[in-house]
Design an enzyme around this catalytic site. Structure first.
Site, PDB file in Angstrom:
ATOM      1  NE  ARG A 147       0.166  28.552  53.878  1.00  0.00           N
ATOM      2  CZ  ARG A 147       0.805  29.482  54.577  1.00  0.00           C
ATOM      3  NH1 ARG A 147       2.085  29.379  54.794  1.00  0.00           N
ATOM      4  NH2 ARG A 147       0.166  30.505  55.053  1.00  0.00           N
ATOM      5  CD  GLU A 207      17.073  18.516  51.173  1.00  0.00           C
ATOM      6  OE1 GLU A 207      16.234  18.821  52.042  1.00  0.00           O
ATOM      7  OE2 GLU A 207      17.606  17.404  51.103  1.00  0.00           O
ATOM      8  N   GLY A 214      12.236  21.388  53.639  1.00  0.00           N
ATOM      9  CA  GLY A 214      12.071  20.311  52.680  1.00  0.00           C
ATOM     10  C   GLY A 214      11.059  19.290  53.162  1.00  0.00           C
ATOM     11  CG  HIS A 232       3.468  23.600  42.517  1.00  0.00           C
ATOM     12  ND1 HIS A 232       2.280  24.137  42.068  1.00  0.00           N
ATOM     13  CD2 HIS A 232       3.374  23.537  43.870  1.00  0.00           C
ATOM     14  CE1 HIS A 232       1.494  24.377  43.117  1.00  0.00           C
ATOM     15  NE2 HIS A 232       2.146  24.032  44.215  1.00  0.00           N
ATOM     16  CG  LEU A 233       7.121  28.801  41.614  1.00  0.00           C
ATOM     17  CD1 LEU A 233       7.494  30.093  40.898  1.00  0.00           C
ATOM     18  CD2 LEU A 233       8.173  28.421  42.641  1.00  0.00           C
ATOM     19  N   GLY A 234       3.519  27.180  44.609  1.00  0.00           N
ATOM     20  CA  GLY A 234       2.260  27.382  45.311  1.00  0.00           C
ATOM     21  C   GLY A 234       2.425  28.223  46.559  1.00  0.00           C
ATOM     22  CG  HIS A 267      21.713   8.888  41.355  1.00  0.00           C
ATOM     23  ND1 HIS A 267      22.104  10.163  41.712  1.00  0.00           N
ATOM     24  CD2 HIS A 267      21.024   8.406  42.410  1.00  0.00           C
ATOM     25  CE1 HIS A 267      21.683  10.426  42.924  1.00  0.00           C
ATOM     26  NE2 HIS A 267      21.020   9.376  43.373  1.00  0.00           N
ATOM     27  CB  VAL A 268      20.489   8.939  34.269  1.00  0.00           C
ATOM     28  CG1 VAL A 268      19.066   8.867  34.813  1.00  0.00           C
ATOM     29  CG2 VAL A 268      20.900  10.392  34.092  1.00  0.00           C
TER      30      VAL A 268
END
Length: 149
Positions: free
Chosen positions: A118, A70, A89, A114-116, A96-97
């Site tokens: 909004r 984050e 956020g 994705h860069l939108g 978690h693998v």
């Protein structure tokens, strides 16, 4: 670079050192998160796995992985925005693998999905030193206009 337009995605100047200085007195600083690289369309960071980050079984706590993911996604979103806008956020998830034992240092690579105008979506992959994937996380952010003071 933006995959669609071929243009750089960052709208604010940033260096790894400047970002780290800003994080120093907040949760990411307390967790020892270090920004390693600001690439053309990615951020790379590392975080030690020590007693601050582990669950009682001596492995990396999932919440610590989410803090790392984050942090990077939020910074990245902000760097793509012009002055006068900021980001918050909306949703974060993590898979978690692979367990990471105390004593290792994980690295994280955060890239846009994705860069939108909004909303934005950022994916962060967290790897162990041997290259094994430990966690993959996605952060959705909302882009907001700052209120005039």
């Amino acid at each position: 670079m933006n995959r669609t337009t071929g243009m750089p995605i960052w709208q604010r100047p940033a260096t790894a050192e400047a970002i780290e200085a800003r994080l120093a007195n907040s949760l990411p600083g307390a967790f020892g998160i270090r920004i390693l690289e600001v690439g053309p369309d990615f951020l790379r960071a590392e975080m030690p796995v020590d007693r601050r980050h582990v669950q009682p079984y001596g492995i990396l706590h999932g919440g610590a992985s989410v803090v790392l993911a984050e942090t990077l996604g939020s910074i990245a979103t902000t760097l793509t925005l012009p002055e006068g806008q900021n980001a918050v956020g909306l949703e974060v998830n993590a898979n978690h693998v692979s367990a990471v034992p105390e004593g290792e240092i994980v690295t994280a690579l955060c890239r846009p999905l994705h860069l939108g105008r909004r909303t934005q979506v950022w994916q962060t992959e967290i790897h162990r030193p041997n290259g094994k994937l430990a966690c993959v996380s996605r952060l959705t952010t909302a882009v907001l206009d700052r209120k005039a003071e």
